[in-house]
Write a protein that holds these residues in place. Structure first.
Motif, PDB file in Angstrom:
ATOM      1  N   LEU A 219      19.717  26.608   5.350  1.00 40.31           N
ATOM      2  CA  LEU A 219      19.507  25.532   4.373  1.00 40.31           C
ATOM      3  C   LEU A 219      18.203  24.786   4.679  1.00 40.31           C
ATOM      4  CD1 LEU A 219      20.935  24.071   1.977  1.00 40.31           C
ATOM      5  CD2 LEU A 219      21.834  22.468   3.646  1.00 40.31           C
ATOM      6  N   MET A 220      17.973  24.496   5.979  1.00 38.99           N
ATOM      7  CA  MET A 220      16.758  23.759   6.346  1.00 38.99           C
ATOM      8  C   MET A 220      15.512  24.607   6.192  1.00 38.99           C
ATOM      9  SD  MET A 220      17.722  21.009   9.180  1.00 38.99           S
ATOM     10  CE  MET A 220      19.157  21.635   9.935  1.00 38.99           C
ATOM     11  N   LEU A 221      15.680  25.918   6.374  1.00 40.39           N
ATOM     12  CA  LEU A 221      14.551  26.825   6.143  1.00 40.39           C
ATOM     13  C   LEU A 221      14.164  26.777   4.664  1.00 40.39           C
ATOM     14  CD1 LEU A 221      12.765  29.002   7.531  1.00 40.39           C
ATOM     15  CD2 LEU A 221      14.423  30.695   6.774  1.00 40.39           C
TER      16      LEU A 221
ATOM     17  N   THR B 120      14.908  24.328   2.342  1.00 35.72           N
ATOM     18  CA  THR B 120      14.391  23.024   1.917  1.00 35.72           C
ATOM     19  C   THR B 120      13.014  22.770   2.546  1.00 35.72           C
ATOM     20  OG1 THR B 120      15.649  21.953   3.695  1.00 35.72           O
ATOM     21  CG2 THR B 120      16.659  21.950   1.520  1.00 35.72           C
ATOM     22  N   GLY B 121      12.837  23.244   3.795  1.00 34.83           N
ATOM     23  CA  GLY B 121      11.544  23.095   4.468  1.00 34.83           C
ATOM     24  C   GLY B 121      10.450  23.851   3.725  1.00 34.83           C
ATOM     25  N   LEU B 122      10.786  25.103   3.314  1.00 31.33           N
ATOM     26  CA  LEU B 122       9.795  25.903   2.579  1.00 31.33           C
ATOM     27  C   LEU B 122       9.425  25.232   1.264  1.00 31.33           C
ATOM     28  CD1 LEU B 122      10.976  29.583   3.218  1.00 31.33           C
ATOM     29  CD2 LEU B 122       8.865  28.502   3.986  1.00 31.33           C
ATOM     30  N   LEU B 123      10.419  24.635   0.588  1.00 27.73           N
ATOM     31  CA  LEU B 123      10.140  23.933  -0.673  1.00 27.73           C
ATOM     32  C   LEU B 123       9.171  22.766  -0.436  1.00 27.73           C
ATOM     33  CD1 LEU B 123      13.584  23.765  -2.523  1.00 27.73           C
ATOM     34  CD2 LEU B 123      11.541  25.037  -3.187  1.00 27.73           C
ATOM     35  N   MET B 124       9.382  22.041   0.688  1.00 26.65           N
ATOM     36  CA  MET B 124       8.497  20.902   0.987  1.00 26.65           C
ATOM     37  C   MET B 124       7.085  21.390   1.314  1.00 26.65           C
ATOM     38  SD  MET B 124      10.675  17.965   2.879  1.00 26.65           S
ATOM     39  CE  MET B 124      11.734  18.896   3.949  1.00 26.65           C
ATOM     40  N   ILE B 125       6.990  22.558   1.984  1.00 25.42           N
ATOM     41  CA  ILE B 125       5.664  23.115   2.317  1.00 25.42           C
ATOM     42  C   ILE B 125       4.935  23.534   1.035  1.00 25.42           C
ATOM     43  CG2 ILE B 125       4.440  24.990   3.492  1.00 25.42           C
ATOM     44  CD1 ILE B 125       6.826  24.957   5.546  1.00 25.42           C
TER      45      ILE B 125
ATOM     46  N   VAL C  40      -0.905  21.124   2.504  1.00 23.01           N
ATOM     47  CA  VAL C  40      -1.881  20.563   3.443  1.00 23.01           C
ATOM     48  C   VAL C  40      -1.218  19.507   4.329  1.00 23.01           C
ATOM     49  CG1 VAL C  40      -4.080  19.337   3.670  1.00 23.01           C
ATOM     50  CG2 VAL C  40      -3.796  21.069   1.892  1.00 23.01           C
ATOM     51  N   ARG C  41      -0.421  18.624   3.701  1.00 21.66           N
ATOM     52  CA  ARG C  41       0.276  17.574   4.450  1.00 21.66           C
ATOM     53  C   ARG C  41       1.113  18.155   5.593  1.00 21.66           C
ATOM     54  NH1 ARG C  41       3.762  12.556   3.458  1.00 21.66           N
ATOM     55  NH2 ARG C  41       5.599  13.093   4.657  1.00 21.66           N
ATOM     56  N   GLU C  42       1.776  19.299   5.349  1.00 23.14           N
ATOM     57  CA  GLU C  42       2.661  19.864   6.370  1.00 23.14           C
ATOM     58  C   GLU C  42       1.909  20.734   7.381  1.00 23.14           C
ATOM     59  OE1 GLU C  42       5.272  18.442   5.912  1.00 23.14           O
ATOM     60  OE2 GLU C  42       5.558  18.195   3.758  1.00 23.14           O
ATOM     61  N   LEU C  43       1.074  21.640   6.855  1.00 22.35           N
ATOM     62  CA  LEU C  43       0.505  22.678   7.723  1.00 22.35           C
ATOM     63  C   LEU C  43      -0.630  22.193   8.614  1.00 22.35           C
ATOM     64  CD1 LEU C  43       0.610  25.679   5.204  1.00 22.35           C
ATOM     65  CD2 LEU C  43       2.272  25.076   6.942  1.00 22.35           C
TER      66      LEU C  43
ATOM     67  N   LEU D 131       4.576  22.246  16.372  1.00 22.49           N
ATOM     68  CA  LEU D 131       5.403  22.098  17.576  1.00 22.49           C
ATOM     69  C   LEU D 131       6.877  22.230  17.191  1.00 22.49           C
ATOM     70  CD1 LEU D 131       5.604  21.524  20.591  1.00 22.49           C
ATOM     71  CD2 LEU D 131       5.518  19.079  20.110  1.00 22.49           C
ATOM     72  N   LYS D 132       7.213  21.617  16.035  1.00 21.52           N
ATOM     73  CA  LYS D 132       8.602  21.705  15.562  1.00 21.52           C
ATOM     74  C   LYS D 132       8.980  23.164  15.272  1.00 21.52           C
ATOM     75  CE  LYS D 132      11.198  20.688  11.504  1.00 21.52           C
ATOM     76  NZ  LYS D 132      11.614  19.819  10.443  1.00 21.52           N
ATOM     77  N   MET D 133       8.102  23.907  14.595  1.00 20.38           N
ATOM     78  CA  MET D 133       8.394  25.309  14.275  1.00 20.38           C
ATOM     79  C   MET D 133       8.574  26.131  15.552  1.00 20.38           C
ATOM     80  SD  MET D 133       8.792  25.774  11.154  1.00 20.38           S
ATOM     81  CE  MET D 133       9.481  24.168  11.087  1.00 20.38           C
ATOM     82  N   PHE D 134       7.735  25.840  16.568  1.00 28.82           N
ATOM     83  CA  PHE D 134       7.854  26.549  17.839  1.00 28.82           C
ATOM     84  C   PHE D 134       9.234  26.273  18.470  1.00 28.82           C
ATOM     85  CE2 PHE D 134       7.340  26.237  22.518  1.00 28.82           C
ATOM     86  CZ  PHE D 134       7.156  27.589  22.787  1.00 28.82           C
TER      87      PHE D 134
ATOM     88  N   CYS E  89      14.542  16.910  19.825  1.00 25.37           N
ATOM     89  CA  CYS E  89      13.089  16.812  19.600  1.00 25.37           C
ATOM     90  C   CYS E  89      12.731  17.306  18.197  1.00 25.37           C
ATOM     91  CB  CYS E  89      12.321  17.659  20.622  1.00 25.37           C
ATOM     92  SG  CYS E  89      12.250  16.900  22.233  1.00 25.37           S
ATOM     93  N   ILE E  90      13.434  18.377  17.740  1.00 22.27           N
ATOM     94  CA  ILE E  90      13.161  18.923  16.402  1.00 22.27           C
ATOM     95  C   ILE E  90      13.412  17.854  15.335  1.00 22.27           C
ATOM     96  CG2 ILE E  90      13.985  20.611  14.687  1.00 22.27           C
ATOM     97  CD1 ILE E  90      14.439  22.535  17.136  1.00 22.27           C
ATOM     98  N   ILE E  91      14.488  17.092  15.507  1.00 21.97           N
ATOM     99  CA  ILE E  91      14.803  16.026  14.540  1.00 21.97           C
ATOM    100  C   ILE E  91      13.661  14.996  14.522  1.00 21.97           C
ATOM    101  CG2 ILE E  91      16.405  14.160  13.962  1.00 21.97           C
ATOM    102  CD1 ILE E  91      18.619  15.897  15.314  1.00 21.97           C
ATOM    103  N   PHE E  92      13.235  14.552  15.727  1.00 22.63           N
ATOM    104  CA  PHE E  92      12.162  13.542  15.792  1.00 22.63           C
ATOM    105  C   PHE E  92      10.848  14.097  15.250  1.00 22.63           C
ATOM    106  CE2 PHE E  92      15.010  11.397  18.809  1.00 22.63           C
ATOM    107  CZ  PHE E  92      14.955  10.126  18.263  1.00 22.63           C
ATOM    108  N   LEU E  93      10.558  15.377  15.587  1.00 25.03           N
ATOM    109  CA  LEU E  93       9.289  15.964  15.122  1.00 25.03           C
ATOM    110  C   LEU E  93       9.267  16.108  13.603  1.00 25.03           C
ATOM    111  CD1 LEU E  93       8.713  18.601  17.925  1.00 25.03           C
ATOM    112  CD2 LEU E  93       7.216  16.675  17.397  1.00 25.03           C
ATOM    113  N   GLY E  94      10.442  16.376  12.992  1.00 25.52           N
ATOM    114  CA  GLY E  94      10.514  16.454  11.526  1.00 25.52           C
ATOM    115  C   GLY E  94      10.029  15.145  10.921  1.00 25.52           C
ATOM    116  N   ARG E  95      10.547  14.044  11.455  1.00 27.96           N
ATOM    117  CA  ARG E  95      10.160  12.720  10.946  1.00 27.96           C
ATOM    118  C   ARG E  95       8.710  12.380  11.298  1.00 27.96           C
ATOM    119  NH1 ARG E  95      10.221   8.453   7.839  1.00 27.96           N
ATOM    120  NH2 ARG E  95       9.304  10.173   6.698  1.00 27.96           N
ATOM    121  N   LEU E  96       8.255  12.910  12.442  1.00 26.46           N
ATOM    122  CA  LEU E  96       6.917  12.573  12.945  1.00 26.46           C
ATOM    123  C   LEU E  96       5.791  13.253  12.154  1.00 26.46           C
ATOM    124  CD1 LEU E  96       6.632  10.645  15.345  1.00 26.46           C
ATOM    125  CD2 LEU E  96       6.033  12.602  16.763  1.00 26.46           C
TER     126      LEU E  96
END
Ligand code: HEM
Length: 129
Positions: A33-35, A37-42, A47-50, A57-60, A106-113
């Motif tokens: 599900l997050m993959l 929704t994440g792809l939709l946001m990308i 540019v904002r995401e990539l 770091l989050k993807m890693f 960390c993934i949760i925080f990096l998403g927001r960051l």
């Protein structure tokens, strides 16, 4: 919940196998599900995401967390008795559970960051763009 069960902090009335059978499908489903929704946001704002350090770091960490979870579920299926009786008590396995718990946090925080990538200073490609 699987990490907490390995650490002995929750669900001790259930076997490791019962715990992974209960929460494993939620983990896999939520990741898909997050993959999606994440792809939709990308696609929406590439540019904002990539162009952010936080995103990569989050993807890693998502890749590392997923790999560890997949290997764990596989070996648990193959060597169930060994896991229930000895492996789950090993300090190294408990250390790994703690590490993966921190990785997901960390993934949760990096998403927001991602929205505040400037906090990384010169590490953020966004500050140079
Ligand atoms: C599987 C691949 C994933 C992709 C491709 C992905 C991608 C993204 C993207 C593009 C954003 C938007 C950031 C922004 O523009 O502000 C985001 C936000 C976020 N992600 Fe992910 N993500 C994934 C997995 C995860 C996972 C596994 C978690 C949690 C365990 C997670 C937690 C978050 C959080 C908390 C936010 C912030 C939402 C907000 O701003 O309110 N993501 N993600």
């Amino acid at each position: 919940m699987i990490d907490l069960r390995i650490l002995g902090w929750a669900g001790m009335d259930q076997t490791l196998r019962q715990t992974t059978s209960r929460f494993g499908p939620w983990l896999t489903g939520a990741l898909y599900l997050m993959l999606a929704t994440g792809l939709l946001m990308i696609i929406g704002e590439p540019v904002r995401e990539l162009v952010t350090f936080s995103f990569w770091l989050k993807m890693f960490l998502v890749a590392v967390g997923t790999l560890v979870a997949a290997i764990f579920q596989r070996t648990l299926r193959k060597h169930n008795q060994q896991w229930e009786e000895t492996l789950v008590r090993r300090r190294s396995i408990k250390g790994l559970a703690m590490l993966t718990f921190l990785i997901w946090a960390c993934i949760i925080f990096l998403g927001r960051l991602i929205a505040y990538d400037h906090v990384w200073g010169s590490w953020s490609p966004a500050t140079k763009a």
